[in-house]
Enzyme design. Structure first.
Site, PDB file in Angstrom:
ATOM      1  N   MET A 376       0.846  -1.184   0.000  1.00  0.00           N
ATOM      2  CA  MET A 376       0.000   0.000   0.000  1.00  0.00           C
ATOM      3  C   MET A 376       0.880   1.231   0.000  1.00  0.00           C
ATOM      4  O   MET A 376       1.790   1.369   0.824  1.00  0.00           O
ATOM      5  CB  MET A 376      -0.925   0.013   1.229  1.00  0.00           C
ATOM      6  CG  MET A 376      -1.813   1.253   1.303  1.00  0.00           C
ATOM      7  SD  MET A 376      -2.921   1.384  -0.114  1.00  0.00           S
ATOM      8  CE  MET A 376      -3.194   3.161  -0.142  1.00  0.00           C
ATOM      9  N   HIS A 410       6.021  -0.335  -8.615  1.00  0.00           N
ATOM     10  CA  HIS A 410       4.606   0.060  -8.618  1.00  0.00           C
ATOM     11  C   HIS A 410       4.304   1.049  -7.491  1.00  0.00           C
ATOM     12  O   HIS A 410       3.714   2.117  -7.713  1.00  0.00           O
ATOM     13  CB  HIS A 410       3.747  -1.200  -8.475  1.00  0.00           C
ATOM     14  CG  HIS A 410       2.278  -0.976  -8.491  1.00  0.00           C
ATOM     15  ND1 HIS A 410       1.479  -1.322  -9.559  1.00  0.00           N
ATOM     16  CD2 HIS A 410       1.428  -0.455  -7.565  1.00  0.00           C
ATOM     17  CE1 HIS A 410       0.224  -1.023  -9.297  1.00  0.00           C
ATOM     18  NE2 HIS A 410       0.166  -0.498  -8.073  1.00  0.00           N
ATOM     19  N   GLU A 411       4.728   0.697  -6.286  1.00  0.00           N
ATOM     20  CA  GLU A 411       4.390   1.534  -5.132  1.00  0.00           C
ATOM     21  C   GLU A 411       5.105   2.886  -5.173  1.00  0.00           C
ATOM     22  O   GLU A 411       4.544   3.898  -4.761  1.00  0.00           O
ATOM     23  CB  GLU A 411       4.712   0.800  -3.830  1.00  0.00           C
ATOM     24  CG  GLU A 411       4.001  -0.525  -3.658  1.00  0.00           C
ATOM     25  CD  GLU A 411       2.505  -0.435  -3.885  1.00  0.00           C
ATOM     26  OE1 GLU A 411       1.876   0.547  -3.448  1.00  0.00           O
ATOM     27  OE2 GLU A 411       1.958  -1.357  -4.515  1.00  0.00           O
TER      28      GLU A 411
END
Length: 994
Positions: A376, A410-411
């Site tokens: 996240m 991605h993060e």
């Protein structure tokens, strides 16, 4: 200092004037009082009137409460003030208070009357009993006149509420009533008088709650260090779970700044989005960390953690401090060093690419034992599940390293696309997830250029994968309308991630990289610290094109791709009536062509796309330069280069477009002949694309079943990894359809005839004289692994003997000499062929291993057993043992289902344990959907289809869309057997031996 709200003052809620008129005065002696009879009478009448008015008010108040409770079924007043509120003398809410009678607390979206500016959030966290208490001060602006403050809360016990105006008048504003409306997870505060536009106000709320075991909101987790169980607590607020930790405006559009303070036992440390500004210690052994003020951000990107981790640190050239926090033993072993190293490089890469600086002074990466997602991207405090960030180079395979790399890339991208610029609403969540997924491949190419991710692995891992899902009649547009709160979780699916990435890649190739980057820079600079919608992005891209004299309306082009479900199949055929011309047609591709008949309301819509079709013409020795044709109509005719009977056509060059391409049968045969004689004339990307298209077109009935089987007969000449990877994906899908049929050996023997020449040529990974593994080029390593996996999976005896030998050597010597890059193949093959003792040995190694990558490979190997008792034991252990992370529980069930002997077992287990599984993963809908899809996708009998439908009738619940897809896939499996199985095997019986 403010006082409690009016409804809490001795149960009274009097107006200011009434309060003044009943002030109790000191008594005096009788001789000093002169009584006026009229005053006495007037006073008596006033008292009587006051009693009557109060009685009416209480009656109306109770009536309002009953009415609201009856209409919603769940109107819950705060437990500490409910009885006092009932005694209030003015508890009713007027017509004006309910926003013109509409009761805004019943709506999905918060009313647009208020806008938050800043949160001061102070929390006290007890890790002894897993509770926390808090106080939040929210400064907000009134946009439209209202008496109502509607905030999100969920599972919080609100204790006290005070509201202050920015006016000079001292004291808190009086509150008529406040209540929790659970169906929409909101807490409503109704004021006695209206708040005025352009004025600022503050609301102060104290509350307490539990630190939940469920992996959402503010939750707890644990790990074992030196035999001692240790605990940590961390947040997961996306998409709608900040409300579980503090009252807030929990929607992406309501950006504000935050200042967080965390108080906890001094044996723990705390982290948040920003650095610690000050720290104070109490005599009772508690410490309070005060964190700096954040930039404007959405609530779901706020984060904090309380843990006793250690860290490694790096500093960028711009002075950004990067820390990776993890279990002390993981930090000591260096398992976090790889992720820390690439993060430092990635921050610089994204700054250069976007030409926008990273906005915060620090970035923490937190590795936790359990998390509902892979990671996240909380701004400044990204949280990862351990398997996606910790890497032990001695035992981790290349595929594990690559997967971990992609998650980190991605993060970090989200620090710009998501954190800095946030989608206005969840319908456009693909704006952040699609970009982050696309940049996984761009960023990985920056880190490791030889991987060639964007031009190769993107095709098989993103494009081909999502087209399987988006070819279903139950698919949906990438931009989905959100009508209910349950719809919000559903937008986080592979359509948002992978289709979003594929469309962005298509657009980047149409625009060219320089203009694409310029458009991104304009978009980020214009909307930084704010929100944006898809039209904002399209407008910036259109402006960038127009500045270069290219008049393409990006909105008109892309709306067809984002607002329609699915994708087209473009059919290209030579036009016999016109020289050097081709006929090009488009139609909506669906696997179940009967769906167009069964659902005419949906498929009678005019599904058309503006398609940037790239086209080339070739023959046995030459291929022309590509030309681009914009296809907008159902059928068009276009002139191309010289075309004759020996010339083939090739569309969608390098598979940059999001569509499939079909040809007439003569053109397919010419392409197959070209692959057999000189495959390198056609690019690697197109060779992989042809394989994927031909298998899926045959699966949907567009082509005869023998065409894909004929195409893969060239594979023995294929020396590149990507076409092999595309073929193996297609072959495994077919294998799962056929592995319980009587003639399955016909198929497996045919596959082995194509695989074995390359298998024997490549061999197994070589070792140096000292026993270490020799390093080879990435493409060679991956090709070798892919061919070995096919050989072992389809029954090559040499591959089986080699795997058994390596496992036996490991058991006898207790030294693992198996190359890390093929351990998953060897472990699985050994467990499937050898006895129960080998299974127990692998289970023991899973328990004792401390490397998260190795544990994952060992656990999945256990699912390969052909012993039903052991598979059932593994399913039960995975669900009940703390040793198995939540994400791995899902993988265990799915992998058992992929085992032909375990398929029905996994399906039965899924149904029996559904209540437990759904309660554990229900709110993490992405995980739930993965589980449903994985367990059901290979069911292929009429009996299994009926079982699935019957189960859904009683247990579908919130996962109905995932079950609808499952039914469609299983129906397609059953239908394929009815329509094509005999044709398929008939051709195999006549197939040449070569």
């Amino acid at each position: 200092m403010g006082i409690e709200d009016a409804s809490m003052r001795n149960g009274r809620a009097l107006s200011d004037q009434w309060a003044d008129s009943v002030v109790v005065r000191p008594r005096t002696t009788e001789q000093h009082i002169t009584v006026n009879k009229r005053l006495v009478l007037g006073f008596a009448i006033s008292i009587l009137t006051l009693i009557v008015v109060t009685a009416i008010a209480i009656t109306l108040s109770l009536s309002f409460e009953r009415c609201a409770a009856e209409s919603s079924g769940v109107l819950v007043a705060n437990s500490s003030s409910n009885s006092k509120w009932k005694q209030s003398r003015d508890g009713n809410i007027s017509h004006r208070d309910s926003e013109d009678g509409q009761q805004p607390w019943r709506h999905l979206r918060l009313p647009a009357t208020l806008r938050p500016r800043h949160y001061d959030l102070r929390l006290s966290v007890s890790m002894e009993n897993f509770t926390f208490s808090g106080e939040v001060n929210i400064e907000f602006e009134c946009v439209h006149s209202t008496k109502l403050i509607v905030l999100h809360t969920d599972r919080l016990q609100v204790e006290k509420v005070l509201v202050y105006s920015d006016s000079k008048k001292a004291g808190a504003m009086r509150i008529q009533r406040r209540f929790h409306y659970q169906p929409k997870q909101v807490y409503v505060t109704s004021l006695h008088r209206e708040m005025k536009p352009l004025r600022t106000y503050k609301i102060n709320i104290t509350f307490h709650a539990h630190i939940e075991h469920e992996l959402l909101g503010f939750f707890r987790s644990s790990y074992v260090l030196n035999g001692e169980r240790r605990f940590l607590a961390v947040t997961q607020f996306s998409p709608t779970h900040a409300r579980k930790a503090f009252p807030c405006f929990d929607e992406p559009i309501y950006k504000a700044t935050f200042r967080v303070s965390l108080k906890h036992e001094s044996s723990y440390q705390s982290l948040s989005n920003m650095p610690v500004e000050a720290s104070t210690s109490d005599e009772d052994g508690w410490v309070t960390n005060h964190f700096s003020r954040t930039p404007r951000m959405s609530t779901y990107y706020l984060a904090w953690a309380v843990c006793n981790f250690t860290y490694r640190e790096a500093v960028t050239d711009n002075g950004v401090v990067i820390r990776l926090y993890a279990r002390p033993d993981a930090i000591q072993s260096g398992s976090g060093d790889y992720a820390l190293h690439i993060t430092k490089r990635l921050l610089q890469f994204y700054q250069d690419y976007f030409k926008v600086k990273y906005s915060l002074p620090k970035l923490d990466l937190l590795a936790v034992p359990k998390h509902p997602y892979a990671a996240m991207e909380n701004w400044g405090l990204s949280v990862f599940v351990e398997q996606k960030i910790l890497l032990d180079p001695d035992v981790s395979s290349f595929s594990y390293q690559m997967e971990l790399t992609m998650v980190v890339v991605h993060e970090i991208c989200h620090q710009w696309f998501g954190d800095l610029v946030t989608p206005v609403w969840w319908e456009d969540v693909w704006l952040k997830e699609g970009f982050a997924h696309y940049f996984e491949y761009i960023g990985a190419d920056f880190l490791f250029p030889k991987w060639n991710m964007e031009k190769q692995r993107f095709l098989t891992d993103v494009l081909h994968e999502v087209m399987l899902l988006d070819g279903l009649a139950s698919s949906h547009p990438i931009s989905q309308e959100v009508f209910e709160a349950t719809d919000i979780d559903r937008v986080f699916d592979w359509i948002a991630y992978k289709k979003g990435a594929a469309l962005i890649r298509m657009l980047a190739n149409v625009m060219g990289q320089p203009l694409f980057q310029r458009g991104l820079n304009d978009y980020l600079m214009t909307h930084m610290y704010g929100n944006a919608a898809r039209d904002d992005l399209w407008n910036k891209f259109s402006e960038a094109m127009q500045r270069e004299g290219k008049d393409i309306n990006i909105t008109q082009v892309m709306d067809r791709w984002t607002l329609q479900m699915g994708y087209p199949v473009v059919t290209i055929s030579k036009n016999d009536s016109l020289d050097n011309s081709v006929t090009i047609s488009q139609e909506h591709f669906v696997y179940d062509t009967d769906a167009k008949i069964q659902n005419p309301e949906l498929f009678n819509k005019s599904f058309q796309w503006k398609i940037p079709l790239t086209l080339a013409v070739g023959n046995s020795s030459h291929i022309s330069a590509e030309t681009i044709i914009w296809v907008s109509n159902k059928t068009e005719t276009h002139r191309v280069g010289h075309v004759d009977g020996e010339t083939w056509l090739l569309g969608n060059i390098n598979q940059t477009g999001y569509f499939r391409v079909n040809y007439d049968l003569h053109n397919w045969r010419l392409l197959i002949q070209q692959l057999m004689t000189n495959p390198t004339i056609i690019s690697v990307g197109n060779r992989a694309g042809l394989i994927d298209d031909v298998f899926n077109l045959a699966r949907a009935g567009y082509l005869p079943q023998n065409i894909p089987l004929q195409m893969i007969s060239y594979l023995s000449q294929e020396s590149e990894f990507l076409p092999w990877h595309a073929a193996s994906r297609a072959l495994y899908q077919l294998d799962k359809l056929l592995d319980r049929t009587e003639d399955h050996s016909l198929f497996s023997d045919y596959v082995l005839r194509q695989v074995e020449p390359k298998y024997h040529k490549l061999g197994w990974p070589a070792t140096s004289p000292d026993g270490s593994f020799m390093q080879v080029a990435y493409q060679t390593q991956e090709l070798q692994r892919e061919v070995m996996m096919l050989a072992c999976s389809f029954g090559n005896k040499h591959c089986h003997r080699q795997a058994v030998s390596l496992i036996s050597d490991w058991i006898s010597s207790n030294k693992n000499r198996i190359p890390p890059n093929v351990r998953d193949i060897v472990y699985c093959t050994g467990v499937s062929l050898m006895d129960e003792d080998v299974w127990e040995f692998i289970w023991m190694k899973f328990h004792s291993s401390t490397a998260v990558s190795e544990k994952k490979v060992l656990l999945e190997a256990l699912t390969c057993s052909d012993n039903i008792f052991l598979l059932n034991r593994l399913l039960n252990l995975s669900l009940t043992s703390d040793l198995v992370p939540d994400q791995d529980v899902i993988d265990v069930i799915i992998h058992v289902g992929r085992n032909p002997l375990g398929r029905h077992l996994a399906w039965r287990y899924f149904r029996e344990k559904w209540d437990i599984l759904n309660s554990r993963y229900g709110e993490a809908l992405f995980m739930n959907s993965k589980l449903i899809s994985g367990v059901t996708e290979f069911l292929n009998t009429e009996a299994e289809l009926n079982e699935l439908k019957e189960f859904i009738l009683t247990s579908g619940g919130e996962s109905a869309p995932a079950f609808a897809r499952a039914v469609e896939i299983v129906q397609a499996n059953v239908k394929w057997h009815i329509l094509f199985q005999q044709q398929f095997y008939r051709w195999l019986r006549k197939a040449p031996d070569g």
